[in-house]
Write an enzyme that holds these catalytic residues in place. Sequence first.
Site, mmCIF file in Angstrom:
data_model
loop_
_atom_site.group_PDB
_atom_site.id
_atom_site.type_symbol
_atom_site.label_atom_id
_atom_site.label_comp_id
_atom_site.label_asym_id
_atom_site.label_seq_id
_atom_site.Cartn_x
_atom_site.Cartn_y
_atom_site.Cartn_z
ATOM 1 C CG HIS A 36 -5.806 -2.248 8.847
ATOM 2 N ND1 HIS A 36 -5.861 -1.019 9.185
ATOM 3 C CD2 HIS A 36 -4.524 -2.752 9.050
ATOM 4 C CE1 HIS A 36 -4.459 -0.799 9.556
ATOM 5 N NE2 HIS A 36 -3.635 -1.680 9.471
ATOM 6 C CG ASP A 44 -0.282 -0.692 2.539
ATOM 7 O OD1 ASP A 44 0.961 -0.718 2.706
ATOM 8 O OD2 ASP A 44 -0.929 -1.072 3.288
ATOM 9 C CD GLU A 54 -8.469 0.897 7.707
ATOM 10 O OE1 GLU A 54 -8.451 0.123 8.831
ATOM 11 O OE2 GLU A 54 -7.681 1.909 7.932
HETATM 12 C C1 F6R Z 1 1.436 -1.726 5.930
HETATM 13 C C2 F6R Z 1 0.049 -2.251 6.227
HETATM 14 C C3 F6R Z 1 -0.452 -2.332 7.471
HETATM 15 C C4 F6R Z 1 0.179 -2.829 8.597
HETATM 16 C C5 F6R Z 1 -0.489 -2.799 9.835
HETATM 17 C C6 F6R Z 1 0.272 -3.057 11.340
HETATM 18 O O1 F6R Z 1 1.913 -2.081 4.719
HETATM 19 O O2 F6R Z 1 -0.598 -2.529 5.086
HETATM 20 O O3 F6R Z 1 -1.711 -3.260 7.474
HETATM 21 O O4 F6R Z 1 0.559 -4.099 8.492
HETATM 22 O O5 F6R Z 1 -1.262 -1.305 10.094
HETATM 23 O O6 F6R Z 1 0.946 -1.948 11.291
HETATM 24 P P1 F6R Z 1 2.272 -2.161 12.354
HETATM 25 O O7 F6R Z 1 3.199 -3.232 11.952
HETATM 26 O O8 F6R Z 1 2.881 -0.845 12.398
HETATM 27 O O9 F6R Z 1 1.632 -2.460 13.703
#
Ligand code: F6R
Length: 242
Positions: free
Chosen positions: A138, A67, A143
Amino acid sequence: MEIVILPGPEDVAREAARRVAGVVRRRPGAVLGLATGSSPLGLYAELARQVADGALDVTGVSGFALDEYVGIPLEHPQSYASVIRRTVTEPLGLDPRRVHVPDGRAPDLAAAADAYERAIRAAGGIDLQILGIGANGHLGFNEPTSSLASRTRVKTLAPRTRADNARFFAGSEEVPLHCLTQGLGTILEARELLLVAQGEAKADAVAAAVEGPLAAICPASVLQLHPRAAMVLDEAAACRLR
Ligand code: F6R
């Protein structure tokens, strides 16, 4: 779904890196799907260590980020183009021409999303998609209530996600409102899925994804549909599994 529970975050990083390295050794031209965020940082650091030690050759590897934020400059330190360059492309010594990130600055975002889908197909599809999970369940930036069949497209970030990601910015108002994200249908087409999660803040989302119903309210529950999906968790992230 395969669930691996290990004592701490370092164990998660080592085990996840072992799995990614295994794919790359079996298939030197492997195409990796790359998550950003905190969860895979230990995994990327461990892979970089193996490359530096000469234990892993990633010369032929390509990558596709999951993303990108919409509307922040490419050179912004928190654009996912910058994050992927800093945490994956440079430390692993990947050829930058083989590492792709959705174009969140494109004047026509729907066309950029379609182009990203075509680029993934042209590369032969994703062999292994690395994933984190949001505290709201998500996957990518799909979401809650995202269509389980969705493709790469523009999404609005949930208030919870903007609050969670405020730690990377000067404040939550600076977190972009929109993103381009691979869809859940796109993610499910990867040949293998590897989700890493650490810490109790992820425990409810992990439990809902693994033990809850398959439902758009918990996008990560789509892992239940995939024949080769694994979650590598530390004990804190796994603490609400029955
Ligand atoms: C990032 C992404 C998100 C993260 C998720 C967890 O490319 O797609 O789905 O994997 O928000 O974020 P962290 O790892 O920072 O807790």
